[in-house]
Motif scaffolding. Structure first.
Motif, PDB file in Angstrom:
ATOM      1  N   SER A  10       0.929  -1.266  -0.072  1.00 28.88           N
ATOM      2  CA  SER A  10       0.024   0.085  -0.067  1.00 28.88           C
ATOM      3  C   SER A  10       0.927   1.133   0.016  1.00 28.88           C
ATOM      4  O   SER A  10       1.979   1.264   0.790  1.00 28.88           O
ATOM      5  N   THR A  11       0.455   2.232  -0.996  1.00 36.45           N
ATOM      6  CA  THR A  11       1.207   3.385  -0.699  1.00 36.45           C
ATOM      7  C   THR A  11       0.801   4.487   0.365  1.00 36.45           C
ATOM      8  O   THR A  11       1.761   5.244   0.582  1.00 36.45           O
ATOM      9  N   ARG A  12      -0.192   4.068   0.842  1.00 35.66           N
ATOM     10  CA  ARG A  12      -0.840   4.801   2.293  1.00 35.66           C
ATOM     11  C   ARG A  12       0.115   4.348   3.545  1.00 35.66           C
ATOM     12  O   ARG A  12       0.563   5.526   4.069  1.00 35.66           O
ATOM     13  N   ASP A  13       0.224   3.002   3.503  1.00 39.12           N
ATOM     14  CA  ASP A  13       0.921   2.884   4.898  1.00 39.12           C
ATOM     15  C   ASP A  13       2.082   1.734   4.790  1.00 39.12           C
ATOM     16  O   ASP A  13       2.529   1.472   5.676  1.00 39.12           O
ATOM     17  N   GLY A  14       2.201   1.309   3.599  1.00 43.84           N
ATOM     18  CA  GLY A  14       3.401   0.319   3.440  1.00 43.84           C
ATOM     19  C   GLY A  14       2.882  -1.114   3.760  1.00 43.84           C
ATOM     20  O   GLY A  14       3.849  -1.989   3.928  1.00 43.84           O
ATOM     21  N   SER A  15       1.562  -1.236   4.071  1.00 43.89           N
ATOM     22  CA  SER A  15       1.249  -2.654   4.526  1.00 43.89           C
ATOM     23  C   SER A  15       1.200  -3.559   3.268  1.00 43.89           C
ATOM     24  O   SER A  15       0.947  -2.927   2.110  1.00 43.89           O
TER      25      SER A  15
ATOM     26  N   ARG B 290      -0.184   0.635  -9.153  1.00 49.50           N
ATOM     27  CA  ARG B 290      -1.176   1.814  -9.485  1.00 49.50           C
ATOM     28  C   ARG B 290      -1.056   2.716  -8.403  1.00 49.50           C
ATOM     29  O   ARG B 290      -0.071   2.784  -7.528  1.00 49.50           O
ATOM     30  N   GLU B 291      -1.931   3.848  -8.280  1.00 52.20           N
ATOM     31  CA  GLU B 291      -1.569   4.891  -7.644  1.00 52.20           C
ATOM     32  C   GLU B 291      -1.761   4.560  -5.908  1.00 52.20           C
ATOM     33  O   GLU B 291      -1.164   5.163  -5.154  1.00 52.20           O
ATOM     34  N   THR B 292      -2.479   3.411  -5.916  1.00 49.73           N
ATOM     35  CA  THR B 292      -2.647   3.085  -4.264  1.00 49.73           C
ATOM     36  C   THR B 292      -1.695   1.898  -3.752  1.00 49.73           C
ATOM     37  O   THR B 292      -1.725   1.539  -2.618  1.00 49.73           O
ATOM     38  N   PHE B 293      -0.820   1.361  -4.907  1.00 50.16           N
ATOM     39  CA  PHE B 293      -0.029   0.367  -4.418  1.00 50.16           C
ATOM     40  C   PHE B 293       1.245   0.201  -5.279  1.00 50.16           C
ATOM     41  O   PHE B 293       1.284   0.712  -6.808  1.00 50.16           O
ATOM     42  N   ASP B 294       2.313  -0.092  -4.708  1.00 46.12           N
ATOM     43  CA  ASP B 294       3.572  -0.145  -5.412  1.00 46.12           C
ATOM     44  C   ASP B 294       3.907  -1.633  -5.601  1.00 46.12           C
ATOM     45  O   ASP B 294       3.214  -2.380  -4.654  1.00 46.12           O
ATOM     46  N   VAL B 295       4.955  -2.004  -6.289  1.00 49.64           N
ATOM     47  CA  VAL B 295       5.209  -3.283  -6.251  1.00 49.64           C
ATOM     48  C   VAL B 295       6.913  -3.496  -6.177  1.00 49.64           C
ATOM     49  O   VAL B 295       7.550  -2.737  -6.880  1.00 49.64           O
ATOM     50  N   ILE B 296       7.213  -4.406  -5.246  1.00 45.89           N
ATOM     51  CA  ILE B 296       8.446  -4.732  -4.968  1.00 45.89           C
ATOM     52  C   ILE B 296       9.016  -6.075  -5.507  1.00 45.89           C
ATOM     53  O   ILE B 296       8.381  -7.032  -5.324  1.00 45.89           O
TER      54      ILE B 296
ATOM     55  N   ILE C 118       8.574  -0.742  -8.212  1.00 48.39           N
ATOM     56  CA  ILE C 118       7.657  -0.378  -9.154  1.00 48.39           C
ATOM     57  C   ILE C 118       6.655   0.605  -8.948  1.00 48.39           C
ATOM     58  O   ILE C 118       5.895   0.053  -8.064  1.00 48.39           O
ATOM     59  N   THR C 119       6.756   1.697  -9.408  1.00 41.14           N
ATOM     60  CA  THR C 119       5.433   2.674  -9.196  1.00 41.14           C
ATOM     61  C   THR C 119       4.716   3.190 -10.335  1.00 41.14           C
ATOM     62  O   THR C 119       5.375   2.704 -11.248  1.00 41.14           O
ATOM     63  N   ASP C 120       3.331   3.266 -10.287  1.00 38.21           N
ATOM     64  CA  ASP C 120       2.471   3.725 -11.053  1.00 38.21           C
ATOM     65  C   ASP C 120       1.593   4.602 -10.745  1.00 38.21           C
ATOM     66  O   ASP C 120       1.071   4.597  -9.594  1.00 38.21           O
ATOM     67  N   THR C 121       1.004   5.575 -11.640  1.00 37.71           N
ATOM     68  CA  THR C 121      -0.034   6.535 -11.488  1.00 37.71           C
ATOM     69  C   THR C 121      -1.209   6.030 -11.986  1.00 37.71           C
ATOM     70  O   THR C 121      -2.090   6.894 -11.957  1.00 37.71           O
ATOM     71  N   ASP C 122      -1.504   4.918 -12.383  1.00 38.59           N
ATOM     72  CA  ASP C 122      -2.556   4.288 -13.001  1.00 38.59           C
ATOM     73  C   ASP C 122      -3.703   4.639 -11.797  1.00 38.59           C
ATOM     74  O   ASP C 122      -3.629   4.474 -10.634  1.00 38.59           O
ATOM     75  N   ALA C 123      -4.981   4.778 -12.186  1.00 37.23           N
ATOM     76  CA  ALA C 123      -6.155   4.812 -11.416  1.00 37.23           C
ATOM     77  C   ALA C 123      -6.254   3.408 -10.782  1.00 37.23           C
ATOM     78  O   ALA C 123      -5.764   2.481 -11.042  1.00 37.23           O
ATOM     79  N   ASP C 124      -6.823   3.540  -9.528  1.00 38.29           N
ATOM     80  CA  ASP C 124      -6.951   2.420  -8.483  1.00 38.29           C
ATOM     81  C   ASP C 124      -7.745   1.120  -8.967  1.00 38.29           C
ATOM     82  O   ASP C 124      -7.416   0.066  -8.849  1.00 38.29           O
TER      83      ASP C 124
END
Length: 203
Positions: free
Chosen positions: A49-54, A105-111, A181-187
């Motif tokens: 989660s990009t919000r809290d890293g969970s 996407r905007e709410t999630f990153d991928v490691i 990997i980050t992305d600004t796609d809609a949720d």
């Protein structure tokens, strides 16, 4: 008849648990087979989660005699790729990019964390993933930790339900390489599946 009843009962149990059994034909699996020219490796994907890293999800890519992705209890799919339970075959570079793009996407990153292994270890992990079966919802990391638990080189990894905790332990393995990997796609990623499904490129 008894065997048929037991098989039906097992199927109902899996459905009740949220697992979604699938079994592509031998022909489909054979036709989709993709051999990657990179070294044998195991790659852990963790969706954060990009919000809290969970942690939200875990996936496992194995590059051995063929490249596959074990996406336990995952929702990603592609009409050109056969699936057996949660194992996706034919993971070309384009399909791997699709898989990552679906989750980032905007709410999630991928490691993405990769470790080079011997051909024997890669085949052992692949065999264990193929044999694991359909995974119930919320058990993605639990299933991956079970698959790697007795594999040489991965014994230090914990048995856990939590993607972020497993990612942190995976990072401590020798010679792991990683990228974010980050992305600004809609949720809403439903549209991503539609675009991917309409893309004729497999390579």
């Amino acid at each position: 008849m008894v065997r048929l009843i037991l098989a039906f009962a097992a199927m109902l149990f899996l459905v009740a648990c949220g697992a979604e059994p699938k079994w592509a034909s031998d022909e489909a699996v054979s036709q989709a087979r993709y051999v990657h020219n990179g070294p044998p490796s195991v790659t852990l994907f963790t969706v954060l989660s990009t919000r809290d890293g969970s942690g939200a999800h875990s996936g496992l890519m194995i590059n051995g005699s063929e490249r596959i992705i074990f996406d336990p209890a995952g929702t990603w799919q592609h009409p050109q790729l056969p699936e057996r339970n949660d194992v996706h075959f034919g993971m070309t570079p384009k399909m791997v990019a699709f898989y990552i793009d679906y989750h980032a996407r905007e709410t999630f990153d991928v490691i993405e964390q990769t470790i080079i292994v011997s051909p024997g270890v890669a085949e052992l992990v692949a065999q264990r993933a193929k044999a694991y079966g359909a995974v119930p919802k919320a058990q993605c990391t639990k299933s991956i930790s079970a698959i790697l638990s007795e594999v040489p080189g991965f014994e230090s990894l914990p048995s856990t339900w939590y993607p972020a905790k497993y990612m942190e332990a995976f990072a401590k393995l020798p010679s792991v390489t990683s990228r974010k990997i980050t992305d600004t796609d809609a949720d809403n990623n439903h549209g991503v599946l539609l675009v991917q499904a309409g893309d004729p490129r497999v390579q």
